[in-house]
Design an enzyme around this catalytic site. Structure first.
Site, PDB file in Angstrom:
ATOM      1  N   GLU A 134       1.644   6.264  -7.262  1.00  0.00           N
ATOM      2  CA  GLU A 134       0.568   7.057  -7.845  1.00  0.00           C
ATOM      3  C   GLU A 134       0.856   8.551  -7.700  1.00  0.00           C
ATOM      4  O   GLU A 134       0.666   9.328  -8.653  1.00  0.00           O
ATOM      5  CB  GLU A 134      -0.759   6.712  -7.167  1.00  0.00           C
ATOM      6  CG  GLU A 134      -1.270   5.314  -7.480  1.00  0.00           C
ATOM      7  CD  GLU A 134      -2.609   5.037  -6.812  1.00  0.00           C
ATOM      8  OE1 GLU A 134      -3.437   5.961  -6.745  1.00  0.00           O
ATOM      9  OE2 GLU A 134      -2.826   3.890  -6.365  1.00  0.00           O
ATOM     10  N   TYR A 181       0.814  -1.216   0.000  1.00  0.00           N
ATOM     11  CA  TYR A 181       0.000   0.000   0.000  1.00  0.00           C
ATOM     12  C   TYR A 181       0.851   1.272   0.000  1.00  0.00           C
ATOM     13  O   TYR A 181       0.624   2.176  -0.817  1.00  0.00           O
ATOM     14  CB  TYR A 181      -0.961  -0.001   1.187  1.00  0.00           C
ATOM     15  CG  TYR A 181      -2.316  -0.622   0.898  1.00  0.00           C
ATOM     16  CD1 TYR A 181      -2.451  -1.619  -0.069  1.00  0.00           C
ATOM     17  CD2 TYR A 181      -3.450  -0.228   1.575  1.00  0.00           C
ATOM     18  CE1 TYR A 181      -3.672  -2.199  -0.330  1.00  0.00           C
ATOM     19  CE2 TYR A 181      -4.690  -0.802   1.320  1.00  0.00           C
ATOM     20  CZ  TYR A 181      -4.789  -1.791   0.362  1.00  0.00           C
ATOM     21  OH  TYR A 181      -6.008  -2.357   0.090  1.00  0.00           O
TER      22      TYR A 181
END
Length: 240
Positions: free
Chosen positions: A168, A161
């Site tokens: 991103e 994560y």
């Protein structure tokens, strides 16, 4: 999967055949599992074969497949809203819309990002998360449980994560100068709506949203992990 098939065949006289909803959800999760497994496998193979080619041609190698599975992932927001699954729609909404925004809007509409090396990292992170998540869902639908898959489902997110969020955010940061040049998605005054919108500023604000969103997602997974790992035999045996 072969073992589960044999168990289902042996128990079909004792247990009722799954209803249409269960069959649909199982088929959906199976399709997504196959899609993400293909993406992970083909990208890993190309990394081993020629890492430079893999870094610069990620969209060519697995772009269409990633577009398909991420578009299909929108259904994961619909399923809890219809009451077909017990999970909250909020985490699914945040994850799916976040990924699709990066994939379809930020990257998809700027050709200069199509050969960005960060795409390989991002695609590998996304697929690594899903190749353990969907088998967990499929087993749950069948009323089955695997301690190993359960442990992987609630542990793999710990390293993946944060790396995914950073990847991103990095891609969005790289996109800002391009959208400043092209002014795509930006709206300037004067216009009939009498309002303006500057897309690069939106991207800058969006990057800062990764901090609260990332914290919420990881806090949610941490609570789920604590609850899930208490019941699996893998850890009960170690304590004994």
């Amino acid at each position: 999967m072969k073992h589960l098939e044999n168990e289902l065949l042996s128990d079909r006289d004792a247990e009722p055949f799954p209803d249409v909803k269960t069959c649909y959800l199982f088929g959906y999760n199976l399709l997504q599992f196959i899609g993400f497994t293909y993406i992970f496998t083909v990208l890993t193979y190309n990394c081993v074969k020629d890492v430079n080619y893999a870094f610069s041609n990620t969209l060519e190698i697995a772009g269409s497949q990633m577009l398909f599975v991420q578009l299909a992932a929108v259904l994961e927001i619909v399923h809890p809203l219809l009451g077909w699954v017990k999970s909250s729609p909020l985490p699914a909404f945040m994850q799916v819309t976040g990924r699709n925004f990066v994939l379809f809007i930020v990257v998809g509409q700027e050709p200069r990002l199509h050969e960005n090396s960060m795409l390989l990292v991002l695609f590998l992170i996304w697929s690594s998360i899903e190749v353990v998540r969907y088998p967990f869902y499929m087993l749950s639908l069948l009323g089955k449980k695997s301690d190993v898959i359960t442990w992987c489902r609630y542990t793999a997110w710990i390293p993946l994560y944060p790396v995914g969020f950073i990847s991103e955010a990095t891609i969005i940061a790289m996109a800002i100068p391009y959208y400043e040049q092209t002014e795509k998605f930006s709206v300037f005054l004067p216009n009939s709506s009498n309002m303006s919108f500057y897309f690069p500023w939106f991207l800058k604000i969006y990057i800062f949203l990764f901090f609260p969103v990332g914290y919420f997602m990881m806090a949610t997974m941490s609570k789920q992990r604590q609850k899930a790992l208490k019941s699996i035999q893998l850890f009960k045996k170690k304590r004994d």
